[in-house]
Design an enzyme around this catalytic site. Structure first.
Site, PDB file in Angstrom:
ATOM      1  N   GLY A  26      55.102   3.807 135.715  1.00 57.79           N
ATOM      2  CA  GLY A  26      55.086   3.259 137.070  1.00 57.79           C
ATOM      3  C   GLY A  26      54.461   1.879 137.174  1.00 57.79           C
ATOM      4  N   LYS A  50      59.273  12.878 141.085  1.00 59.14           N
ATOM      5  CA  LYS A  50      57.885  12.955 141.553  1.00 59.14           C
ATOM      6  C   LYS A  50      57.816  13.435 143.010  1.00 59.14           C
ATOM      7  CE  LYS A  50      56.718   9.223 138.444  1.00 59.14           C
ATOM      8  NZ  LYS A  50      55.636   8.457 137.898  1.00 59.14           N
ATOM      9  N   SER A  96      58.458   3.274 132.603  1.00 58.40           N
ATOM     10  CA  SER A  96      59.176   2.105 133.131  1.00 58.40           C
ATOM     11  C   SER A  96      60.507   1.832 132.422  1.00 58.40           C
ATOM     12  CB  SER A  96      58.275   0.870 133.092  1.00 58.40           C
ATOM     13  OG  SER A  96      57.130   1.073 133.902  1.00 58.40           O
ATOM     14  N   GLY A 126      61.096   7.834 135.638  1.00 59.83           N
ATOM     15  CA  GLY A 126      60.489   8.069 136.944  1.00 59.83           C
ATOM     16  C   GLY A 126      61.187   7.257 138.010  1.00 59.83           C
ATOM     17  N   ASN A 135      62.548  12.178 136.715  1.00 56.17           N
ATOM     18  CA  ASN A 135      61.412  12.789 137.415  1.00 56.17           C
ATOM     19  C   ASN A 135      61.272  12.126 138.786  1.00 56.17           C
ATOM     20  OD1 ASN A 135      58.953  13.759 138.280  1.00 56.17           O
ATOM     21  ND2 ASN A 135      57.737  12.671 136.751  1.00 56.17           N
ATOM     22  N   GLU A 142      54.830   9.527 126.735  1.00 56.62           N
ATOM     23  CA  GLU A 142      54.731   8.620 127.874  1.00 56.62           C
ATOM     24  C   GLU A 142      53.382   7.921 127.868  1.00 56.62           C
ATOM     25  OE1 GLU A 142      57.452   9.847 131.313  1.00 56.62           O
ATOM     26  OE2 GLU A 142      55.694  11.105 131.438  1.00 56.62           O
ATOM     27  N   GLU A 149      50.128  12.402 135.355  1.00 55.41           N
ATOM     28  CA  GLU A 149      49.591  12.451 136.728  1.00 55.41           C
ATOM     29  C   GLU A 149      48.902  13.788 136.987  1.00 55.41           C
ATOM     30  OE1 GLU A 149      53.235  11.320 138.643  1.00 55.41           O
ATOM     31  OE2 GLU A 149      53.007   9.294 137.846  1.00 55.41           O
ATOM     32  N   HIS A 190      52.441  16.343 132.634  1.00 54.10           N
ATOM     33  CA  HIS A 190      52.661  14.945 133.022  1.00 54.10           C
ATOM     34  C   HIS A 190      51.289  14.301 133.230  1.00 54.10           C
ATOM     35  CE1 HIS A 190      53.772  11.406 135.287  1.00 54.10           C
ATOM     36  NE2 HIS A 190      55.003  11.566 134.820  1.00 54.10           N
TER      37      HIS A 190
HETATM   38  C1  PEP Z   1      57.291   9.284 134.721  1.00 50.00           C
HETATM   39  O1  PEP Z   1      56.804   9.519 135.802  1.00 50.00           O
HETATM   40  O2  PEP Z   1      57.404  10.192 133.901  1.00 50.00           O
HETATM   41  C2  PEP Z   1      57.722   7.910 134.425  1.00 50.00           C
HETATM   42  C3  PEP Z   1      58.092   7.632 133.217  1.00 50.00           C
HETATM   43  O3  PEP Z   1      57.707   7.016 135.479  1.00 50.00           O
HETATM   44  P1  PEP Z   1      58.298   5.527 135.489  1.00 50.00           P
HETATM   45  O4  PEP Z   1      59.661   5.566 134.827  1.00 50.00           O
HETATM   46  O5  PEP Z   1      58.376   5.147 136.922  1.00 50.00           O
HETATM   47  O6  PEP Z   1      57.360   4.674 134.707  1.00 50.00           O
END
Ligand code: PEP
Length: 251
Positions: free
Chosen positions: A173, A11, A212, A233, A9, A167, A97, A95
């Site tokens: 993040g 973003k 992460s 991400g 992703n 998630e 966000e 998601h």
């Molecule tokens: C995401 O945005 O779906 C995500 C898992 O981000 P990150 O890997 O940066 O934590």
């Protein structure tokens, strides 16, 4: 047998130059054949990424799509039908966000989920608890509620043509990753919840972990029996790191 999937992703990241560099890097990766790999660029770059990865074993998805499957009068939106026409295979739905920052409700997400499937896109339905909810012991209740929002409206069978991404919001993040056991516990609970309604769907649906994930923790996470890959991400913006995560998912 569930095919492992690694999804990147991107973003709201990328410039013309950085996306060109990332495409180049992805094209040169040595990728495992037994893993389904997809990237989700900003919609601005979808066409370019699809063209750039034409000969690479990497599919492309969108980070969002409209509540209506067909094109029409909906300013600022992109319809699933348009995304399919461009060559997209997947779309992220829900998601955190979008749920938490943009306030997308289960009702809106359900409309997006249905519109995506009606057009032939595979929804990647994202669910997960906040830190507050985890600390209050509500993790399983929260993910169950998020899943039931879809199941209660459309029935369990729609999940046979979807992917679920667990998630935990506190791990997205932040550099904090759920331990492999924490993630496995939630994935097993999700599969058990689905199995009560339809064991076949429960066995077949892919459950990705996101939060992460990096090359350094991917092998351990992906070795868990109910973790069928990852939604990545930050680490997906670096082609070499993303390639290493994809290889960690291979057998
Ligand atoms: C995401 O945005 O779906 C995500 C898992 O981000 P990150 O890997 O940066 O934590």
């Amino acid at each position: 047998m569930r095919r492992t999937m690694v999804a990147g992703n991107w973003k709201m990241h990328g410039t013309r130059a950085s996306v060109a560099e990332l495409i180049d890097g992805l094209r040169n990766l040595n990728l495992p054949k037994d893993v389904e790999i997809a990237v989700f660029p900003s919609e601005l770059f979808i066409d370019r990424v699809i063209n750039g990865l034409e000969d690479a074993p990497i599919l492309v998805g969108a980070q969002d799509a409209a509540i209506e499957s067909k094109q029409g009068a909906l300013t600022g939106e992109i319809s699933p039908e348009q995304l399919v026409g461009a060559g997209c295979k997947f779309v992220l739905i829900g998601h955190s966000e979008r749920r938490l920052i943009l306030g997308e409700s289960n009702e809106t997400l359900n409309r997006k989920f249905a519109a995506a499937q009606a057009s032939g896109l595979t929804p990647v339905l994202c669910i997960g608890e906040t830190l507050e909810q985890r600390e209050a012991g509500q993790t399983l209740e929260v993910v169950e509620r998020q899943l039931n929002a879809v199941i209660d409206e459309f029935g369990i069978d729609v999940l046979a043509s979807a992917v679920i991404a667990y998630e935990p919001v506190w791990a997205i993040g932040t550099g904090l990753t759920a331990t492999p056991q924490q993630a496995q516990d939630v994935h097993a609970a999700i599969r058990a919840q689905l199995a009560q309604k339809n064991p076949e769907v429960a066995q077949g649906v892919r459950l990705l972990y996101g939060g992460s994930v990096k090359a350094a923790n991917a092998v351990e996470l992906f070795s868990m029996p109910d973790i069928d890959g990852g939604l990545i991400g930050g680490a997906s913006l670096n082609a070499d790191e993303f390639g290493a995560i994809c290889r960690a998912a291979g057998n």
